[in-house]
Scaffold this active site. Structure first.
Site, mmCIF file in Angstrom:
data_model
loop_
_atom_site.group_PDB
_atom_site.id
_atom_site.type_symbol
_atom_site.label_atom_id
_atom_site.label_comp_id
_atom_site.label_asym_id
_atom_site.label_seq_id
_atom_site.Cartn_x
_atom_site.Cartn_y
_atom_site.Cartn_z
ATOM 1 N N GLU A 178 38.456 48.528 38.980
ATOM 2 C CA GLU A 178 37.154 48.037 38.514
ATOM 3 C C GLU A 178 37.370 46.789 37.674
ATOM 4 O O GLU A 178 38.416 46.632 37.037
ATOM 5 C CB GLU A 178 36.466 49.109 37.644
ATOM 6 C CG GLU A 178 35.401 49.904 38.364
ATOM 7 C CD GLU A 178 34.147 49.097 38.685
ATOM 8 O OE1 GLU A 178 34.206 47.865 38.822
ATOM 9 O OE2 GLU A 178 33.083 49.727 38.809
ATOM 10 N N ASP A 179 36.356 45.918 37.650
ATOM 11 C CA ASP A 179 36.434 44.768 36.746
ATOM 12 C C ASP A 179 35.978 45.156 35.346
ATOM 13 O O ASP A 179 36.553 44.733 34.351
ATOM 14 C CB ASP A 179 35.602 43.592 37.281
ATOM 15 C CG ASP A 179 34.186 43.996 37.631
ATOM 16 O OD1 ASP A 179 33.988 45.135 38.090
ATOM 17 O OD2 ASP A 179 33.269 43.195 37.436
ATOM 18 N N VAL A 204 29.758 39.498 29.630
ATOM 19 C CA VAL A 204 30.896 38.712 30.094
ATOM 20 C C VAL A 204 30.744 38.308 31.553
ATOM 21 O O VAL A 204 30.147 39.024 32.356
ATOM 22 C CB VAL A 204 32.223 39.482 29.879
ATOM 23 C CG1 VAL A 204 32.619 39.456 28.419
ATOM 24 C CG2 VAL A 204 32.125 40.914 30.376
HETATM 25 C C1 PRP Z 1 29.299 45.748 37.680
HETATM 26 C C2 PRP Z 1 30.798 45.963 37.594
HETATM 27 C C3 PRP Z 1 30.949 47.455 37.590
HETATM 28 C C4 PRP Z 1 29.660 47.938 36.937
HETATM 29 C C5 PRP Z 1 29.944 48.363 35.533
HETATM 30 O O1 PRP Z 1 28.884 45.781 39.013
HETATM 31 O O2 PRP Z 1 31.454 45.366 38.676
HETATM 32 O O3 PRP Z 1 31.059 47.983 38.883
HETATM 33 O O4 PRP Z 1 28.753 46.828 36.952
HETATM 34 O O5 PRP Z 1 28.776 48.697 34.848
HETATM 35 P P1 PRP Z 1 28.428 50.177 34.364
HETATM 36 O O6 PRP Z 1 29.658 50.762 33.726
HETATM 37 O O7 PRP Z 1 27.326 49.958 33.354
HETATM 38 O O8 PRP Z 1 27.949 50.980 35.531
HETATM 39 P P2 PRP Z 1 27.468 45.205 39.539
HETATM 40 O O9 PRP Z 1 26.537 46.344 39.752
HETATM 41 O O10 PRP Z 1 27.010 44.106 38.623
HETATM 42 O O11 PRP Z 1 27.858 44.631 40.955
HETATM 43 P P3 PRP Z 1 28.920 43.492 41.331
HETATM 44 O O12 PRP Z 1 30.303 44.059 41.014
HETATM 45 O O13 PRP Z 1 28.708 43.280 42.782
HETATM 46 O O14 PRP Z 1 28.624 42.279 40.494
#
Ligand code: PRP
Length: 177
Positions: free
Chosen positions: A99-100, A153
């Protein structure tokens, strides 16, 4: 109102790359003699995943799981959607999820429930960023790059309304006035 990017990186490129080497060394030690399915959570993790797996020395296969919950918002909707599923079964395999960021933890909670139901031999999580102050789900992260505060971020894979993913560092958006 559109939020501007702060000119000072929150985490510079060199610190990210140094930390990636440290995490990879830990993963290599923990998985010695085993193989793994490395799961990249799209979209945000694609750059972290590419950089990190190039330092993993155990045999691995790559899978991609597309999820989305934020849309154009800076606060999670809480509703996670699968936009792309794995291509192979993971039953009996060692699965490491990349995960990022873990923010509310709701996305990771969904990932863990979804993948656990497929009966992997082991299931661990590696996240570049972790916001311990914002967790809303009881999730464990096995490998953490950096613990951060409440900043919004962007960069190094992370977006704001799909922008900034290509930055080589982690930046932050200026707060709303
Ligand atoms: C972001 C990120 C994680 C998640 C974390 O994804 O990549 O998967 O949010 O947030 P949380 O802990 O509050 O659930 P996003 O839904 O923005 O999609 P993306 O990765 O395609 O930008």
């Amino acid at each position: 109102m559109e939020r501007a990017l702060d000119s000072k990186p929150l985490i510079p490129e060199s610190r990210i790359q140094t930390r990636i080497l440290e995490i990879a060394a830990q993963i290599n030690q923990d998985y010695r003699g085993q193989d793994m399915v490395a799961v990249c959570i799209l979209k945000g993790s694609f750059i972290f995943f590419c950089d990190l797996i190039r330092h993993i020395e155990v045999p691995l296969t790559c899978e991609f799981l597309g999820l989305s919950s934020y849309g154009k918002q800076t606060v999670t909707s809480g509703e996670v959607k699968v936009t792309l599923d794995l291509t192979e079964p993971i039953e009996g395999k060692n699965v490491l999820v990349f995960e990022d960021i873990v923010d509310s933890g709701l996305t990771l909670d969904f990932i863990l429930k979804t993948l656990r139901a497929r009966r992997p031999a082991s299931l661990r999580v590696c996240s570049l960023l972790f916001k311990p102050g914002r967790l809303r789900a009881p999730v464990d992260v096995d490998y953490i790059g950096f613990r951060i505060g409440d900043e919004f971020v962007v960069g190094y894979g992370l977006d704001y309304a799909e922008k900034y993913r290509g930055l080589p560092y982690i930046g932050q958006l200026q707060s709303e006035h």
